[in-house]
Design a protein around this motif. Structure first.
Motif, short mmCIF file in Angstrom:
data_model
loop_
_atom_site.label_atom_id
_atom_site.label_comp_id
_atom_site.label_asym_id
_atom_site.label_seq_id
_atom_site.Cartn_x
_atom_site.Cartn_y
_atom_site.Cartn_z
N ILE A 135 0.84 -1.21 0.00
CA ILE A 135 0.00 0.00 0.00
C ILE A 135 0.87 1.25 0.00
CG2 ILE A 135 -1.62 1.35 1.39
CD1 ILE A 135 -2.88 -1.29 2.28
N ALA A 136 1.92 1.26 0.83
CA ALA A 136 2.80 2.43 0.89
C ALA A 136 3.48 2.68 -0.45
CB ALA A 136 3.84 2.23 1.99
N GLU A 137 3.89 1.60 -1.10
CA GLU A 137 4.59 1.74 -2.39
C GLU A 137 3.65 2.23 -3.48
OE1 GLU A 137 7.23 -1.03 -5.47
OE2 GLU A 137 6.48 -1.87 -3.59
N GLU A 138 2.40 1.81 -3.44
CA GLU A 138 1.46 2.16 -4.50
C GLU A 138 0.75 3.48 -4.26
OE1 GLU A 138 -1.13 -1.19 -4.54
OE2 GLU A 138 0.30 -2.54 -5.54
N THR A 139 0.92 4.08 -3.08
CA THR A 139 0.22 5.32 -2.73
C THR A 139 1.12 6.53 -2.97
OG1 THR A 139 -1.05 4.16 -1.01
CG2 THR A 139 -0.96 6.57 -0.88
N PRO A 140 0.71 7.48 -3.80
CA PRO A 140 1.51 8.70 -3.99
C PRO A 140 1.69 9.42 -2.66
CG PRO A 140 -0.18 8.52 -5.68
CD PRO A 140 -0.48 7.45 -4.67
N GLY A 141 2.93 9.73 -2.32
CA GLY A 141 3.20 10.39 -1.05
C GLY A 141 3.14 9.45 0.14
N GLY A 142 3.07 8.13 -0.13
CA GLY A 142 2.97 7.17 0.96
C GLY A 142 4.31 6.93 1.65
N TRP A 143 4.26 6.73 2.95
CA TRP A 143 5.45 6.44 3.75
C TRP A 143 5.13 5.31 4.71
CZ3 TRP A 143 5.81 7.57 9.19
CH2 TRP A 143 7.04 7.22 9.75
N LEU A 144 5.92 4.24 4.65
CA LEU A 144 5.74 3.11 5.55
C LEU A 144 6.52 3.35 6.83
CD1 LEU A 144 4.66 0.18 5.95
CD2 LEU A 144 6.85 -0.61 5.01
N ALA A 145 5.81 3.42 7.95
CA ALA A 145 6.46 3.70 9.23
C ALA A 145 7.43 2.57 9.60
CB ALA A 145 5.42 3.89 10.32
N GLY A 146 7.02 1.32 9.42
CA GLY A 146 7.93 0.18 9.60
C GLY A 146 8.51 0.07 11.00
N GLN A 147 7.65 0.04 12.01
CA GLN A 147 8.11 0.04 13.40
C GLN A 147 9.06 -1.11 13.73
OE1 GLN A 147 5.04 -1.19 16.27
NE2 GLN A 147 3.72 -1.79 14.57
N TYR A 148 8.93 -2.24 13.04
CA TYR A 148 9.75 -3.41 13.36
C TYR A 148 11.24 -3.18 13.06
CZ TYR A 148 5.38 -5.88 13.98
OH TYR A 148 4.14 -6.26 14.43
N ASP A 149 11.51 -2.36 12.07
CA ASP A 149 12.91 -2.14 11.66
C ASP A 149 13.32 -0.67 11.67
OD1 ASP A 149 13.17 -4.92 11.19
OD2 ASP A 149 12.33 -4.68 9.18
N ASN A 150 12.46 0.20 12.15
CA ASN A 150 12.74 1.63 12.13
C ASN A 150 13.58 2.01 13.35
OD1 ASN A 150 12.62 4.46 12.20
ND2 ASN A 150 10.61 4.47 11.20
#
Length: 472
Positions: A135-150
């Motif tokens: 979803i993050a990749e396909e959404t313009p302006g999308g950002w994946l928070a990614g808590q597991y590896d952030n």
């Protein structure tokens, strides 16, 4: 005026509260850090703010952007609160076992909720992590928070939670006890406390007993927002980069029943309405306090509020259905219809990859022994010495129906039985009234049910056995 400009200013700075313990004068004092008093109601508020701030600084998130995250609920809520205050769109991908209260709260913040099945291997494209990344990749302006590896996840606790605890205890803390989910809380807080104390503070993880962090087999458990579950068909079990194992001195496994009942006691005996993971943490902290001695100071993190679990851990009917409550001893209960010898051996179980031919063989052997020719089944394997949990019981297989399917050509002996499963058998907890269970079976025209204890299937019971244990 004493006022704040933004809700984000109300994140963190949560109080410490001394917990009443039964250890007497030989036990260490235990303090709970009440993270549910943060603005968004959980310890995850801290990382929600820190991850978004870091993304803004790094140019990954800008005006009109969309924050996307896979979460068991609390991180999604923390992010959604911050996103709402800053005008970002929010999309949260949740496992379908997430409490209804968390789903409702996310939608109240304006977040879009995407539910995905919870029983999928990591490599499945519909897994919550894969779905969120897509979803993050396909959404313009999308950002994946990614808590597991952030890295902003543990950093948030290094910068805030650790210093707060050190200040609040006047530097007297000797033991930190925290659940391990993504690992950010225990890693960041623990690292700070070890550094500032010169390495004297011990850091202890509290973990669901079946979680792989504490050496469990990774089977499903019932405490949300803690532990690490592993699907048996996951090819590579990747642990979160937010979890820094070098910080943690040891991990204590806590059974679901102890976690849940501890949460309930905290509400009824100390006025603290907290979630199941807080019960896990407090149960572990009490063990640490008992062995640490009267001079020690134990601090444990209470991650979130019990208001998010009113339909689970604080609902007697939910707990009775899963066998976490023992029911009324003055009433004949479902467990009374299960012979002691039956309880002691694993329940026969089929998995989706079992062939139709092998399933027929197993069912025929049951009938030859005079037992009922029906078995619960699930999509994935369960070890021969392990009782499946309620979430793993995805269907059932009956001899007569399966044999009829083969005779008609609808099933081929070499087929996986997964394509020929009937609906799951009814499930009753050991503490439920036998009379009510019998009435439900009779009303549905069924003869067999699965008996659950502490969420695990321990036996099959029939209408005849239930009827026989009831007074005439």
């Amino acid at each position: 005026m004493e006022a704040h400009e933004s809700v984000t200013e109300l994140i963190g700075n949560t109080p410490l509260l001394r917990l009443r313990t039964s250890g007497g004068s030989q036990s260490a004092v235990v303090y709970g850090k009440l993270e549910y008093l943060s603005a968004g109601g959980s310890v995850k508020d801290r990382i929600g703010l820190r991850m978004i701030e870091q993304a803004e600084q790094d140019g990954l998130l800008g005006p009109g952007g969309t924050v996307v995250e896979a979460s068991s609920g609390n991180t999604g809520l923390g992010l959604a609160m911050v996103a709402a205050s800053r005008g970002y769109r929010m999309v949260v991908v949740l496992p379908d076992r997430t409490s209804s209260e968390k789903v409702a709260a996310l939608r109240a913040f304006g977040a879009e909720v995407v539910l995905r099945p919870s029983g999928l291997p990591l490599e499945d494209p519909e897994h919550v992590l894969k779905t969120a990344a897509r979803i993050a990749e396909e959404t313009p302006g999308g950002w994946l928070a990614g808590q597991y590896d952030n890295p902003a996840n543990p950093q948030a606790h290094y910068l805030t939670t650790g210093p707060e605890i050190w200040r609040q205890t006047g530097g007297r803390i000797t033991h930190l006890v925290s659940c391990i989910g993504t690992g950010g809380t225990i890693s960041g807080t623990g690292r700070y406390l070890k550094e500032v104390s010169g390495g004297t503070v011990q850091v202890i993880g509290a973990d669901p007993a079946s979680s792989v962090y504490s050496g469990g087999d990774g089977r499903p458990y019932f405490v949300e927002a803690a532990g690490h579950w592993r699907h048996p068909e996951t090819v590579e079990d990747v642990w979160p980069q937010s979890y820094h194992q070098d910080v943690v001195d040891r991990v204590l496994p806590i059974e679901d029943r102890e976690s849940i009942l501890t949460s309930r006691r905290l509400a009824r005996e100390q006025g603290l309405l907290v979630g199941g993971s807080a019960g896990t943490a407090v149960a572990a902290a009490l063990r640490v306090a008992a062995e640490a001695g009267p001079e020690a100071v134990v601090v444990t993190i209470l991650p979130d509020s019990g208001r998010q679990y009113l339909t689970k851990y604080f609902d007697d009917d939910w707990l009775l259905r899963l066998g976490f409550l023992d029911g009324d001893p003055a009433t004949v209960r479902v467990g009374d219809a299960v012979p002691a010898a039956t309880r002691e051996r694993p329940l026969p179980y089929l998995n989706g990859r079992t062939t139709v031919a092998d399933a027929l063989t197993a069912l025929r052997e049951l009938r030859e022994r005079g037992e009922r020719a029906v078995l619960p089944a699930g999509p994935c394997p369960v070890g021969p010495e392990r009782r499946p949990t309620a979430p793993e019981l995805a269907g059932s297989v009956a001899l007569d129906r399966l044999a009829e399917a083969v005779a008609s050509g609808a099933a081929v002996p070499g087929d996986p039985v997964a394509g020929h499963l009937a609906v799951p058998l009814p499930q009753f907890g050991t503490g439920q009234p036998a009379e009510k269970a019998l009435a439900e079976l009779t009303e549905r025209g069924l003869e067999t049910a699965v008996v659950l204890h502490d969420g695990h299937a321990i036996a099959l019971v029939g209408a005849a056995e239930l009827r026989a244990c009831l007074p005439a």
